[in-house]
Design a protein around this motif. Structure first.
Motif, short mmCIF file in Angstrom:
data_model
loop_
_atom_site.label_atom_id
_atom_site.label_comp_id
_atom_site.label_asym_id
_atom_site.label_seq_id
_atom_site.Cartn_x
_atom_site.Cartn_y
_atom_site.Cartn_z
N LYS C 223 0.79 -1.03 -0.12
CA LYS C 223 -0.11 0.05 -0.01
C LYS C 223 0.89 1.45 0.08
CE LYS C 223 -3.84 -1.98 2.22
NZ LYS C 223 -4.66 -2.35 3.35
N ALA C 224 1.94 1.25 0.74
CA ALA C 224 2.91 2.31 0.92
C ALA C 224 3.31 2.66 -0.63
CB ALA C 224 3.93 2.00 1.42
N PHE C 225 3.85 1.57 -1.33
CA PHE C 225 4.07 1.78 -2.84
C PHE C 225 3.06 2.55 -3.80
CE2 PHE C 225 7.52 -1.32 -1.99
CZ PHE C 225 8.55 -0.52 -2.62
N VAL C 226 1.80 1.93 -3.38
CA VAL C 226 0.66 2.37 -4.22
C VAL C 226 0.62 4.05 -3.98
CG1 VAL C 226 -1.81 2.61 -4.28
CG2 VAL C 226 -0.76 0.39 -4.22
N ILE C 227 0.61 4.49 -2.51
CA ILE C 227 0.62 5.79 -2.28
C ILE C 227 1.78 6.61 -2.87
CG2 ILE C 227 0.75 7.34 -0.17
CD1 ILE C 227 -0.46 4.90 1.42
N VAL C 228 2.92 6.05 -2.79
CA VAL C 228 4.10 6.80 -3.37
C VAL C 228 4.00 6.97 -4.71
CG1 VAL C 228 6.51 6.51 -3.69
CG2 VAL C 228 5.80 5.94 -1.68
N ILE C 229 3.43 6.39 -5.35
CA ILE C 229 3.15 6.26 -7.04
C ILE C 229 2.16 7.14 -7.21
CG2 ILE C 229 2.52 5.03 -9.04
CD1 ILE C 229 4.09 2.59 -8.29
N LEU C 230 1.07 6.99 -6.46
CA LEU C 230 -0.21 7.91 -6.36
C LEU C 230 0.48 9.41 -6.34
CD1 LEU C 230 -3.02 6.27 -6.22
CD2 LEU C 230 -3.24 7.70 -4.09
N GLY C 231 1.14 9.47 -5.22
CA GLY C 231 1.55 10.93 -5.15
C GLY C 231 2.86 11.50 -5.68
N GLY C 232 3.51 10.54 -6.50
CA GLY C 232 4.52 11.09 -7.17
C GLY C 232 5.91 10.48 -6.28
N MET C 233 6.74 9.79 -7.00
CA MET C 233 7.86 9.47 -6.31
C MET C 233 8.80 10.39 -5.77
SD MET C 233 9.22 5.93 -8.30
CE MET C 233 8.09 4.88 -8.93
N GLY C 234 9.28 10.34 -4.54
CA GLY C 234 10.04 11.41 -4.00
C GLY C 234 9.38 12.56 -3.68
N SER C 235 7.96 12.56 -3.58
CA SER C 235 7.13 13.73 -3.17
C SER C 235 6.71 13.69 -1.84
CB SER C 235 6.23 14.11 -4.22
OG SER C 235 5.09 14.94 -3.66
N ILE C 236 6.95 14.50 -0.89
CA ILE C 236 6.56 14.36 0.49
C ILE C 236 5.20 14.99 0.45
CG2 ILE C 236 7.12 15.28 2.75
CD1 ILE C 236 10.10 15.21 2.35
#
Lengths: 253, 334, 287
Positions: C223-236
């Motif tokens: 799920k964390a990966f889903v979120i990171v892709i959702l939000g853009g990689m490296g974007s806090i």
């Protein structure tokens, strides 16, 4: 043969190439020069489809290739090398060249799976053409070696070979002698001359002024993404704008 | 261009003979079952190796495609469709779903594909455990019939009711898959896979459609996984969500990496050696993944080409040493 | 209406956990371009370490939490040093595979040490209060406020401290940072420490409400990966927003449509978003 027409490229507000127009004429050696950061490599990336122009158009033989993908541009007969020597370094020398020739053939999935007569013919043709190119490059003896075993100059030659093996109409060379010593530079320069004699049009980016003045038929000078001069080496050399851009004198070095 | 030295060929012939005679010297039904499973794993792992090893795309949904093949055959044969039709259709379904997953994700480079396939693997696993009408939920599907006999003129028929029959069927498919992969990989077309793995921007610039190349490799790999899964269903007579689970993917990954990524024999060696070794080390069962997890890290750092790659390097060193000592005999091997 | 508010509350609670787990992950991906598939397992290990320090050793909840977060920081440093650093100049996929190796190792490590039986950390704040018809325990409120405090703290750290600014510089331009004399290796290992530490904070907040199990990291990590892709990689900001969004999607989807397919919604959203906008909702960077 290849025409760049008022091409502009912006990166988030930064202008890398501005309203640039020039033409590559069949059979010539054209050099693009300019100080660091003048946008030379960007021009290559725009021509070959690695980058898309913000505005403007690029034509090859009157065919619009603006915004085409890199592999599509390559299959129109425009080959390139990269500034940092780019090779398939996990593979053998001969493999590198065969990959370069692949788009000329019909070696697809089904042909390969069923070893059709066409496959046999094209496979043999590819091998033959690769060996031919190795002869031309002077690397025939090294065909079975892996890339890391080659010297830096040999790697530069191989990089040119990968682009050359498919008999392109135009060869774009991005600093083909970067990082080489004088002797090696001379040998690579000689190779480029022989490429042109074979009938391939060459466009190259270079820093080494002396080499360019002796090699190029025409020169395009860029500064801050704009064309500031164009013409035969002698004309460009005496152009005031060029001398200023190079902080005077360096052109004569 | 792509020939192998004579002693390597002899070695492969010896292995083939050993595989063909296996039912005669492995009488223990339990061990025989494990070996037969290994054949199926070897098929699936070889498909994964095409995608992961040769084309350099980290697929983490391979177990899911194996599962699609398994459920496909289970559902179709239970519905009365003959196995010989159900098997290719199931593999084609796996390939088609692979295409649907690959189309949006293989356009990108790097991590996206790995992440999406990992997530997709989990989705398939969850769905297989919850879509009760189709998959029987967590209990799975039982009573899958064995393949019907193939009539052979003047000879009678080939039957698959025994374990031995299934073994030979699996072996035949493995050989066919390896033969196809051999043709694909050792050719100019196969070089384009490796070109994409090695240097995608350069491959692009010499006229290779890297996106299409990745798609072909991925879809073909998924097809092979589906094939292996379909035979698994017929052989076991039952499927459950674990046949589509992500642990299965990790097992395939272990076979490929420890056996030897980007080598044709590697996944086969891994798929045979590891399950058989585990049988002899039952006492380690709890520590199994602890060991394999650590091994995966160590092998990828120090021997990225796994066991087969390591042996090849050793072989080359020996050949080089021989040449130095006895310059007349030149058996350069590759 | 009550059901709706209750689901929203649960969604926010899960969302705040997701946000901090995804934050740790996005930091590592921004710095090293490695999808650390074992990130969810760091969360899992953090939960078990809390159990070990708080219950087995008997330090109590709060002291146990501090010790386990610190210990996980050390685990992060070790992981970067022995798993990822040797693979720095090798093809990217080797690091992906090493990440899978660490995932398998950590999960079976927990299995061997603590067993497959679910363990429970006594809930330190089980009192229940009711606001506007929503029942909530103090611990659940603590999850939300703890997460918000951590996010604010991390934000201040990234913007105001030298280390934080350095991390951001390396994330944006690794070669450039190296040229200016930044010790990239040290930054990498600090980032891993922070990443593992924040995962442990999330675990410490949430695990007293649920059972501990060795497999709980796998799904959360994905799920964390889903979120990171959702939000853009490296974007806090992307990770924070994506975390809350996913928490709400799940709570409402799970409450109104199907609980069994709760996780499928998340991954379905992922594949959908990638097909439409591959760089994520907030992202500019291609990885």
């Amino acid at each position: 043969m290849l025409r760049v027409e008022s091409v502009t490229k912006r990166f988030q507000g930064l202008v890398a190439v501005q309203d640039l127009s020039f033409e590559i004429i069949k059979g010539e050696i054209l050099a693009i020069i300019g100080p660091n950061g003048a946008g030379k490599s960007t021009v290559f990336n725009l021509i070959t489809g690695t980058l898309k122009p913000t505005s403007g158009q690029i034509f090859i033989n009157e065919l619009d290739i603006t915004g085409a993908r890199p592999h599509q541009v390559a299959s129109k007969g425009i080959s390139r090398t990269f500034q940092t020597t780019s090779l398939f370094d996990q593979l053998r020398v001969i493999d590198n060249l065969m990959i370069g020739y692949k788009w000329r053939t019909n070696l697809g999935f089904w042909n390969t799976l069923f070893h059709t007569p066409r496959w046999k013919a094209h496979q043999a043709e590819t091998y033959q053409r690769a060996m031919e190119t190795l002869d031309f490059l002077g690397l025939a003896e090294k065909h079975d070696q892996f890339v890391p075993a080659l010297s830096q100059e040999e790697q530069k030659r191989l990089a040119i070979g990968i682009a050359l093996v498919s008999k392109p109409h135009i060869l774009l060379l991005d600093e083909p002698t970067g990082g080489l010593i004088q002797e090696e530079t001379d040998r690579v320069t000689d190779l480029i001359r022989r490429v042109r004699e074979q009938g391939t049009t060459v466009c190259l980016i270079e820093h080494k002024m002396q080499m360019i003045m002796g090699l190029a038929d025409r020169i395009v000078v860029l500064n801050y993404g704009k064309k500031i001069s164009e013409g035969a080496p002698a004309e460009v050399k005496s152009d005031q704008a060029v001398i200023e851009a190079y902080l005077g004198g360096e052109v004569h070095a | 261009m792509f020939t192998k030295p004579i002693h390597t060929k002899l070695l492969y012939l010896a292995i083939l003979a050993a595989a063909l005679l296996l039912p005669w010297y492995v009488p223990d039904a339990y061990i025989f079952q494990i070996v037969t499973m290994s054949v199926l794993y070897a098929i699936a792992a070889s498909g994964m190796n095409l995608i992961l090893g040769f084309t350099g795309q980290v697929t983490l949904a391979h177990g899911a495609f194996f599962g699609m093949g398994a459920y496909g055959v289970a559902i179709m044969t239970k519905a009365g469709i003959v196995f010989w039709l159900a098997l290719p259709v199931s593999a084609l379904i796996a390939a088609f779903i692979g295409l649907l997953i690959g189309l949006p994700t293989l356009r990108t480079r790097g991590a996206y594909f790995a992440i999406v396939t990992l997530c997709f693997g989990v989705i398939v696993w969850i769905v297989s455990g919850n879509w009760i009408e189709l998959t029987g939920g967590h209990n799975g599907i039982f009573g899958i019939p064995r393949p019907s006999p193939i009539p052979v003129p003047f000879f009678g028929q080939i039957e698959f009711f025994t374990q031995t029959g299934m073994y030979y069927l699996a072996l035949a498919v493995l050989l066919l898959v390896l033969f196809a992969l051999y043709r694909l990989v050792y050719s100019v077309f196969g070089l384009t896979f490796m070109a994409v793995r090695n240097n995608e921007p350069l491959a692009d610039s010499v006229g290779i459609n890297t996106y299409a190349t990745k798609l072909v490799s991925f879809v073909a790999g998924c097809f092979i996984a589906g094939l292996a899964g379909g035979m698994y269903a017929a052989m076991m007579g039952a499927v459950s969500p674990s046949a589509a689970g992500y642990m299965l993917t990790f097992n395939f990954l272990i076979f490929v990496i420890l056996g030897g990524m980007a080598t044709l024999p590697g996944p086969v060696v891994g798929a045979f050696a590891i399950p058989v070794l585990m049988e002899f080390m039952q006492f380690l069962d709890d520590y199994r993944m602890l060991i394999f997890g650590a091994l995966l890290i160590m092998v990828i750092i120090y021997f990225p080409m796994g066991l087969v790659g390591g042996l090849r390097r050793l072989n080359q060193k020996v050949a080089a040493w021989r040449q130095q000592k006895f310059p007349e005999s030149d058996h350069a091997s590759r | 209406m009550d059901l709706f508010l209750q689901q929203v509350f649960n969604g926010i609670m899960f969302g705040s956990t997701y946000a901090i787990v995804a934050l740790g992950l996005t930091l590592v991906m921004g710095i090293l371009n490695i999808p650390n598939f074992a990130h969810g397992h760091l969360y899992m290990l953090g939960g078990y370490l809390l159990f070990f320090f708080a219950s087995t050793i008997g330090l109590g909840y709060w002291l146990g939490m501090i010790v386990s977060v610190a210990a996980m920081g050390v685990v992060g440093v070790i992981m970067e040093r022995i798993v990822y650093r040797p693979l720095n100049d090798q093809p990217h996929i080797n690091a992906f595979i090493a990440a899978v190796g660490s995932l398998l190792f950590l999960e079976s490590f927990a299995l061997v040490v603590w067993g497959s039986q679910g363990l429970r950390i006594p809930n330190p704040h089980p009192q229940i209060i009711e606001i506007m018809g929503i029942t909530m325990s103090i611990q659940r409120l603590l999850v939300i406020f703890g997460a918000i405090a951590l996010i604010l703290g991390l934000h201040l750290f990234m913007k105001k401290t030298i280390l934080g600014i350095t991390i951001e510089a390396v994330a944006q331009n690794r070669e450039g940072a190296m040229l200016t004399g930044i010790n990239v290796n040290r930054v990498s290992s600090m980032t891993f420490a922070i990443s593992a530490g924040t995962a442990a904070v999330a675990a410490s907040l949430l695990t007293p409400i649920f059972m501990l199990s060795p497999s709980m990291g796998a799904i959360l990590g994905m799920k964390a990966f889903v979120i990171v892709i959702l939000g853009g990689m490296g974007s806090i900001p992307g990770a924070i927003f994506g975390g809350f969004l996913l928490g709400l999607i799940e709570a409402l989807g799970g409450g109104y449509i199907s609980a069994a397919y709760k996780d499928v919604f998340a991954f379905g959203a992922l594949i959908l978003i990638l097909s439409i906008k591959p760089t994520g909702l907030f992202g500019q960077k291609e990885v």
